[in-house]
Design a protein around this motif. Structure first.
Motif, mmCIF file in Angstrom:
data_model
loop_
_atom_site.group_PDB
_atom_site.id
_atom_site.type_symbol
_atom_site.label_atom_id
_atom_site.label_comp_id
_atom_site.label_asym_id
_atom_site.label_seq_id
_atom_site.Cartn_x
_atom_site.Cartn_y
_atom_site.Cartn_z
ATOM 1 N N SER A 143 -24.963 -26.513 26.165
ATOM 2 C CA SER A 143 -26.102 -26.512 27.090
ATOM 3 C C SER A 143 -25.578 -26.684 28.513
ATOM 4 C CB SER A 143 -27.066 -27.646 26.737
ATOM 5 O OG SER A 143 -27.675 -27.386 25.493
ATOM 6 N N GLY A 144 -26.056 -25.800 29.438
ATOM 7 C CA GLY A 144 -25.617 -25.840 30.835
ATOM 8 C C GLY A 144 -24.661 -24.706 31.198
ATOM 9 N N GLU A 145 -24.145 -23.996 30.184
ATOM 10 C CA GLU A 145 -23.181 -22.925 30.481
ATOM 11 C C GLU A 145 -23.883 -21.615 30.885
ATOM 12 O OE1 GLU A 145 -19.073 -23.737 28.199
ATOM 13 O OE2 GLU A 145 -20.667 -23.066 26.867
ATOM 14 N N ALA A 201 -30.906 -20.786 30.127
ATOM 15 C CA ALA A 201 -31.916 -21.824 30.395
ATOM 16 C C ALA A 201 -32.384 -22.506 29.115
ATOM 17 C CB ALA A 201 -33.101 -21.200 31.127
ATOM 18 N N SER A 202 -32.094 -21.896 27.973
ATOM 19 C CA SER A 202 -32.479 -22.501 26.690
ATOM 20 C C SER A 202 -31.353 -23.428 26.218
ATOM 21 C CB SER A 202 -32.751 -21.403 25.658
ATOM 22 O OG SER A 202 -31.729 -20.432 25.725
ATOM 23 N N LEU A 222 -30.255 -28.237 29.767
ATOM 24 C CA LEU A 222 -29.792 -29.624 29.551
ATOM 25 C C LEU A 222 -30.942 -30.607 29.327
ATOM 26 C CD1 LEU A 222 -26.962 -29.363 32.149
ATOM 27 C CD2 LEU A 222 -26.603 -30.265 29.834
ATOM 28 N N LEU A 223 -32.114 -30.318 29.925
ATOM 29 C CA LEU A 223 -33.263 -31.209 29.725
ATOM 30 C C LEU A 223 -33.812 -31.107 28.301
ATOM 31 C CD1 LEU A 223 -35.084 -30.683 33.139
ATOM 32 C CD2 LEU A 223 -34.444 -32.915 32.210
ATOM 33 N N ARG A 224 -33.450 -30.030 27.591
ATOM 34 C CA ARG A 224 -33.906 -29.870 26.200
ATOM 35 C C ARG A 224 -32.789 -30.217 25.213
ATOM 36 N NH1 ARG A 224 -37.116 -24.164 26.773
ATOM 37 N NH2 ARG A 224 -35.640 -23.756 28.448
ATOM 38 N N GLU A 225 -31.695 -30.744 25.740
ATOM 39 C CA GLU A 225 -30.532 -31.059 24.916
ATOM 40 C C GLU A 225 -30.568 -32.551 24.538
ATOM 41 O OE1 GLU A 225 -27.708 -29.333 23.691
ATOM 42 O OE2 GLU A 225 -27.531 -31.340 22.839
ATOM 43 N N PRO A 226 -30.662 -32.888 23.250
ATOM 44 C CA PRO A 226 -30.754 -34.299 22.861
ATOM 45 C C PRO A 226 -29.642 -35.177 23.451
ATOM 46 C CG PRO A 226 -31.185 -32.900 20.967
ATOM 47 C CD PRO A 226 -30.791 -31.991 22.096
ATOM 48 N N GLN A 227 -28.436 -34.628 23.616
ATOM 49 C CA GLN A 227 -27.319 -35.438 24.128
ATOM 50 C C GLN A 227 -27.620 -36.053 25.507
ATOM 51 O OE1 GLN A 227 -23.523 -33.415 24.473
ATOM 52 N NE2 GLN A 227 -22.519 -35.291 25.205
ATOM 53 N N THR A 228 -28.436 -35.344 26.289
ATOM 54 C CA THR A 228 -28.793 -35.827 27.623
ATOM 55 C C THR A 228 -29.440 -37.217 27.528
ATOM 56 O OG1 THR A 228 -29.074 -33.554 28.354
ATOM 57 C CG2 THR A 228 -30.168 -35.230 29.687
#
Ligand code: A2P
Length: 276
Positions: free
Chosen positions: A49-51, A72-73, A141-147
Protein backbone atom coordinates in the motif's frame (compact mmCIF):
# COMPACT_ATOMS: atom_id res chain seq x y z
CA UNK A 1 -22.09 -23.51 -34.63
CA UNK A 2 -20.50 -22.03 -37.74
CA UNK A 3 -22.19 -18.73 -37.01
CA UNK A 4 -20.91 -18.67 -33.42
CA UNK A 5 -17.43 -19.37 -34.61
CA UNK A 6 -17.51 -16.50 -37.04
CA UNK A 7 -18.71 -14.13 -34.26
CA UNK A 8 -15.87 -15.06 -31.95
CA UNK A 9 -13.39 -14.78 -34.82
CA UNK A 10 -14.63 -11.28 -35.53
CA UNK A 11 -14.24 -10.15 -31.91
CA UNK A 12 -10.78 -11.70 -31.77
CA UNK A 13 -9.77 -9.58 -34.76
CA UNK A 14 -11.21 -6.41 -33.17
CA UNK A 15 -9.68 -6.93 -29.69
CA UNK A 16 -6.98 -4.30 -29.07
CA UNK A 17 -3.49 -5.71 -28.95
CA UNK A 18 -2.36 -4.03 -25.73
CA UNK A 19 0.60 -5.27 -23.74
CA UNK A 20 -0.33 -5.86 -20.06
CA UNK A 21 -3.96 -4.93 -20.75
CA UNK A 22 -6.38 -4.50 -17.84
CA UNK A 23 -10.10 -3.88 -18.06
CA UNK A 24 -11.70 -0.66 -16.81
CA UNK A 25 -14.42 -1.56 -14.28
CA UNK A 26 -15.67 1.81 -13.04
CA UNK A 27 -15.08 5.53 -13.64
CA UNK A 28 -16.14 8.47 -11.43
CA UNK A 29 -15.77 12.11 -12.42
CA UNK A 30 -15.36 14.35 -9.39
CA UNK A 31 -14.84 17.74 -11.03
CA UNK A 32 -13.98 19.07 -14.51
CA UNK A 33 -10.36 18.31 -13.72
CA UNK A 34 -10.43 15.23 -11.44
CA UNK A 35 -11.58 11.63 -11.89
CA UNK A 36 -11.00 8.22 -10.35
CA UNK A 37 -11.28 4.81 -11.93
CA UNK A 38 -10.98 1.13 -11.12
CA UNK A 39 -9.40 -1.57 -13.28
CA UNK A 40 -8.96 -5.32 -12.98
CA UNK A 41 -5.95 -6.49 -10.97
CA UNK A 42 -3.50 -8.89 -12.61
CA UNK A 43 -3.45 -12.10 -10.57
CA UNK A 44 0.32 -11.92 -10.30
CA UNK A 45 0.51 -8.29 -9.09
CA UNK A 46 1.73 -7.92 -5.51
CA UNK A 47 2.33 -4.43 -4.13
CA UNK A 48 2.67 -2.59 -0.84
CA UNK A 49 0.00 0.00 0.00
CA UNK A 50 1.37 3.43 -1.05
CA UNK A 51 3.34 2.23 -4.09
CA UNK A 52 2.88 3.35 -7.71
CA UNK A 53 2.86 1.64 -11.12
CA UNK A 54 3.12 2.82 -14.72
CA UNK A 55 -0.23 2.91 -16.51
CA UNK A 56 -1.42 4.34 -19.80
CA UNK A 57 -2.79 3.87 -23.29
CA UNK A 58 -1.43 3.36 -26.75
CA UNK A 59 -0.25 6.69 -28.17
CA UNK A 60 -1.06 7.92 -31.69
CA UNK A 61 2.22 6.40 -32.87
CA UNK A 62 1.09 2.97 -31.62
CA UNK A 63 3.61 2.98 -28.77
CA UNK A 64 2.54 2.74 -25.11
CA UNK A 65 2.18 6.16 -23.48
CA UNK A 66 2.72 5.52 -19.77
CA UNK A 67 2.81 7.65 -16.63
CA UNK A 68 3.45 6.91 -12.97
CA UNK A 69 0.25 6.57 -10.95
CA UNK A 70 -0.04 5.82 -7.26
CA UNK A 71 -2.34 2.90 -6.59
CA UNK A 72 -5.18 4.40 -4.52
CA UNK A 73 -6.62 1.04 -3.47
CA UNK A 74 -5.07 -0.99 -0.64
CA UNK A 75 -2.83 -4.00 -1.20
CA UNK A 76 -5.57 -6.48 -0.20
CA UNK A 77 -8.16 -5.27 -2.72
CA UNK A 78 -9.23 -7.37 -5.76
CA UNK A 79 -9.41 -4.26 -7.96
CA UNK A 80 -6.96 -1.42 -8.58
CA UNK A 81 -8.08 2.17 -8.13
CA UNK A 82 -6.40 5.30 -9.48
CA UNK A 83 -7.08 9.03 -8.95
CA UNK A 84 -6.12 11.40 -11.74
CA UNK A 85 -6.22 14.95 -12.96
CA UNK A 86 -7.50 15.74 -16.46
CA UNK A 87 -5.19 17.97 -18.44
CA UNK A 88 -6.96 19.00 -21.65
CA UNK A 89 -3.75 19.06 -23.69
CA UNK A 90 -1.90 16.46 -21.60
CA UNK A 91 -0.62 13.63 -23.82
CA UNK A 92 -2.10 10.89 -21.62
CA UNK A 93 -4.86 12.40 -19.46
CA UNK A 94 -6.53 14.17 -22.41
CA UNK A 95 -7.36 10.62 -23.62
CA UNK A 96 -7.49 8.73 -20.33
CA UNK A 97 -10.29 10.97 -19.01
CA UNK A 98 -12.61 9.43 -21.65
CA UNK A 99 -12.21 5.76 -20.58
CA UNK A 100 -15.40 3.82 -19.87
CA UNK A 101 -16.14 0.47 -18.19
CA UNK A 102 -15.10 -2.33 -20.56
CA UNK A 103 -12.22 -0.34 -22.10
CA UNK A 104 -8.68 -1.51 -21.68
CA UNK A 105 -5.66 0.31 -20.29
CA UNK A 106 -2.02 -0.72 -20.09
CA UNK A 107 -0.62 -1.51 -16.65
CA UNK A 108 3.02 -2.41 -16.23
CA UNK A 109 2.99 -4.68 -13.17
CA UNK A 110 6.17 -3.39 -11.49
CA UNK A 111 5.14 -1.52 -8.33
CA UNK A 112 7.71 0.77 -6.67
CA UNK A 113 7.76 3.75 -4.32
CA UNK A 114 8.89 5.24 -1.04
CA UNK A 115 5.52 5.98 0.60
CA UNK A 116 5.48 2.61 2.35
CA UNK A 117 5.47 1.65 6.01
CA UNK A 118 8.80 -0.15 5.58
CA UNK A 119 10.55 3.18 4.86
CA UNK A 120 9.67 4.65 8.27
CA UNK A 121 11.05 3.85 11.72
CA UNK A 122 8.43 2.91 14.33
CA UNK A 123 6.55 5.93 15.75
CA UNK A 124 3.34 6.93 17.51
CA UNK A 125 1.75 9.48 15.17
CA UNK A 126 1.69 9.30 11.38
CA UNK A 127 1.13 12.40 9.22
CA UNK A 128 0.00 12.22 5.61
CA UNK A 129 0.59 15.55 3.82
CA UNK A 130 -1.10 15.80 0.40
CA UNK A 131 -2.01 18.40 -2.18
CA UNK A 132 -4.35 17.71 -5.12
CA UNK A 133 -4.06 14.16 -6.51
CA UNK A 134 -1.22 13.57 -4.04
CA UNK A 135 -4.02 12.16 -1.89
CA UNK A 136 -3.95 8.90 -3.93
CA UNK A 137 -1.25 6.91 -2.08
CA UNK A 138 -2.90 7.87 1.20
CA UNK A 139 -6.25 6.57 -0.07
CA UNK A 140 -4.40 3.24 -0.21
CA UNK A 141 -2.61 3.56 3.14
CA UNK A 142 -5.74 4.77 4.96
CA UNK A 143 -7.41 1.46 4.00
CA UNK A 144 -4.38 -0.60 5.05
CA UNK A 145 -4.82 -2.29 8.47
CA UNK A 146 -1.08 -1.91 9.23
CA UNK A 147 -1.55 1.87 9.40
CA UNK A 148 -3.73 1.46 12.51
CA UNK A 149 -1.68 -1.41 13.88
CA UNK A 150 1.52 0.65 13.82
CA UNK A 151 0.24 4.08 14.97
CA UNK A 152 -1.91 5.58 17.75
CA UNK A 153 -2.91 8.52 15.58
CA UNK A 154 -3.11 9.15 11.81
CA UNK A 155 -3.40 12.78 10.67
CA UNK A 156 -4.23 13.38 7.02
CA UNK A 157 -3.89 16.92 5.68
CA UNK A 158 -5.13 17.68 2.18
CA UNK A 159 -4.76 21.10 0.58
CA UNK A 160 -6.58 21.94 -2.64
CA UNK A 161 -7.48 25.14 -4.42
CA UNK A 162 -11.26 24.57 -4.24
CA UNK A 163 -13.72 22.74 -2.00
CA UNK A 164 -14.93 20.35 -4.74
CA UNK A 165 -11.37 19.06 -5.14
CA UNK A 166 -11.48 17.73 -1.57
CA UNK A 167 -14.56 15.57 -2.23
CA UNK A 168 -12.83 12.33 -3.29
CA UNK A 169 -10.76 12.33 -0.08
CA UNK A 170 -13.57 13.48 2.18
CA UNK A 171 -15.91 10.70 1.01
CA UNK A 172 -13.21 8.09 1.19
CA UNK A 173 -12.43 9.00 4.80
CA UNK A 174 -16.15 8.97 5.70
CA UNK A 175 -16.38 5.46 4.20
CA UNK A 176 -13.25 4.23 5.98
CA UNK A 177 -14.60 5.38 9.34
CA UNK A 178 -17.60 3.10 8.77
CA UNK A 179 -15.64 0.22 7.28
CA UNK A 180 -16.75 -3.01 8.95
CA UNK A 181 -13.73 -5.04 7.92
CA UNK A 182 -11.30 -2.52 9.42
CA UNK A 183 -13.46 -2.27 12.56
CA UNK A 184 -13.44 -6.04 12.92
CA UNK A 185 -9.68 -6.25 12.41
CA UNK A 186 -8.57 -3.18 14.35
CA UNK A 187 -11.38 -2.76 16.91
CA UNK A 188 -14.58 -0.68 16.73
CA UNK A 189 -12.72 2.48 17.84
CA UNK A 190 -10.04 2.36 15.15
CA UNK A 191 -11.65 5.31 13.34
CA UNK A 192 -10.91 7.58 16.31
CA UNK A 193 -7.25 7.42 15.28
CA UNK A 194 -8.01 9.26 12.01
CA UNK A 195 -7.83 13.04 12.08
CA UNK A 196 -8.74 14.70 8.80
CA UNK A 197 -7.49 18.26 8.17
CA UNK A 198 -8.62 19.59 4.78
CA UNK A 199 -7.73 23.12 3.69
CA UNK A 200 -8.43 25.24 0.61
CA UNK A 201 -6.44 28.12 -0.79
CA UNK A 202 -8.65 29.76 -3.41
CA UNK A 203 -12.20 29.17 -2.25
CA UNK A 204 -13.85 29.90 1.08
CA UNK A 205 -14.00 26.84 3.39
CA UNK A 206 -13.91 26.20 7.15
CA UNK A 207 -10.08 26.06 7.03
CA UNK A 208 -8.26 28.25 4.55
CA UNK A 209 -4.56 28.42 3.72
CA UNK A 210 -1.62 26.34 2.59
CA UNK A 211 -0.79 23.60 5.08
CA UNK A 212 2.81 24.83 5.06
CA UNK A 213 1.70 28.25 6.37
CA UNK A 214 -0.60 26.64 8.94
CA UNK A 215 2.25 24.44 10.18
CA UNK A 216 4.69 27.33 10.41
CA UNK A 217 2.35 29.61 12.36
CA UNK A 218 1.21 26.76 14.62
CA UNK A 219 -2.47 26.83 13.56
CA UNK A 220 -2.51 23.07 12.79
CA UNK A 221 -1.20 22.20 16.23
CA UNK A 222 -3.65 24.51 18.00
CA UNK A 223 -6.55 23.13 15.94
CA UNK A 224 -5.60 19.52 16.64
CA UNK A 225 -4.62 20.12 20.26
CA UNK A 226 -1.09 18.76 19.93
CA UNK A 227 2.27 20.22 20.94
CA UNK A 228 4.01 19.97 17.59
CA UNK A 229 6.05 17.51 15.57
CA UNK A 230 8.89 15.61 17.26
CA UNK A 231 11.38 13.08 15.84
CA UNK A 232 10.77 10.70 18.78
CA UNK A 233 7.05 10.29 18.10
CA UNK A 234 6.09 11.67 14.67
CA UNK A 235 6.44 10.10 11.24
CA UNK A 236 5.34 11.66 7.95
CA UNK A 237 4.63 10.81 4.34
CA UNK A 238 4.41 13.61 1.78
CA UNK A 239 2.88 13.62 -1.71
CA UNK A 240 2.26 16.72 -3.80
CA UNK A 241 3.86 19.05 -6.32
CA UNK A 242 7.63 19.52 -6.38
CA UNK A 243 7.40 22.93 -4.70
CA UNK A 244 5.09 21.55 -2.00
CA UNK A 245 7.33 18.56 -1.32
CA UNK A 246 10.33 20.85 -1.06
CA UNK A 247 8.62 23.23 1.39
CA UNK A 248 7.26 20.44 3.61
CA UNK A 249 10.66 18.76 3.64
CA UNK A 250 12.22 21.98 5.01
CA UNK A 251 9.54 22.21 7.70
CA UNK A 252 9.91 18.57 8.77
CA UNK A 253 13.68 18.92 8.90
CA UNK A 254 13.32 21.99 11.10
CA UNK A 255 11.35 19.78 13.50
CA UNK A 256 14.31 17.38 13.49
CA UNK A 257 12.87 14.65 11.23
CA UNK A 258 15.12 13.01 8.62
CA UNK A 259 14.17 11.75 5.16
CA UNK A 260 14.15 7.95 4.87
CA UNK A 261 14.01 5.40 2.08
CA UNK A 262 13.19 1.72 1.65
CA UNK A 263 16.84 0.85 2.21
CA UNK A 264 17.22 3.26 5.13
CA UNK A 265 14.04 3.88 7.14
CA UNK A 266 13.91 7.21 8.99
CA UNK A 267 11.22 9.69 10.10
CA UNK A 268 9.66 10.90 6.83
CA UNK A 269 9.37 9.99 3.15
CA UNK A 270 8.41 12.00 0.06
CA UNK A 271 7.04 11.29 -3.40
CA UNK A 272 6.01 13.58 -6.25
CA UNK A 273 2.35 13.35 -7.25
CA UNK A 274 1.66 12.51 -10.88
CA UNK A 275 1.26 15.69 -12.95
CA UNK A 276 0.27 16.26 -16.57
P1 A2P B 1 -2.10 27.81 -3.88
O1 A2P B 1 -3.49 27.95 -4.38
O2 A2P B 1 -1.74 28.83 -2.82
O3 A2P B 1 -1.05 27.74 -4.96
P2 A2P B 1 -1.82 22.95 -7.61
O4 A2P B 1 -3.24 22.81 -8.10
O5 A2P B 1 -1.11 24.16 -8.11
O6 A2P B 1 -1.01 21.69 -7.70
O7 A2P B 1 -1.97 23.19 -6.04
C1 A2P B 1 -2.73 22.35 -5.22
C2 A2P B 1 -2.78 22.96 -3.84
O8 A2P B 1 -1.47 22.94 -3.27
C3 A2P B 1 -3.22 24.41 -3.86
O9 A2P B 1 -4.11 24.63 -2.79
C4 A2P B 1 -1.92 25.17 -3.71
O10 A2P B 1 -2.05 26.40 -3.05
C5 A2P B 1 -1.14 24.24 -2.83
N1 A2P B 1 0.31 24.43 -3.00
C6 A2P B 1 0.99 24.56 -4.16
N2 A2P B 1 2.30 24.73 -3.94
C7 A2P B 1 2.46 24.71 -2.61
C8 A2P B 1 3.59 24.86 -1.75
N3 A2P B 1 4.82 25.06 -2.24
N4 A2P B 1 3.37 24.78 -0.43
C9 A2P B 1 2.14 24.60 0.07
N5 A2P B 1 1.04 24.46 -0.67
C10 A2P B 1 1.19 24.52 -2.00
Amino acid sequence: MTEMKSVSDASAVKAPVLPNAQTVLDVKHWTDSLFSFKVSRPASLRFRSGEFVMIGLLGDNGKPLLRAYSIASPSWDDELEFYSIKVQDGPLTSKLQHIKPGDQIILRPKPVGTLVHDALLPGKRLWFFATGTGFAPFASLLREPQTYEDYDEVIITHTCREVAELEYGRRLIDDIKQDEMLAELMGADFHKKIRYYPTTTREESPKMGRITTLLKDGTVFRDLGIDGIAPESDRAMVCGSLAFNHDIKDILEEFGLREGANSEPKEFVIEKAFVG
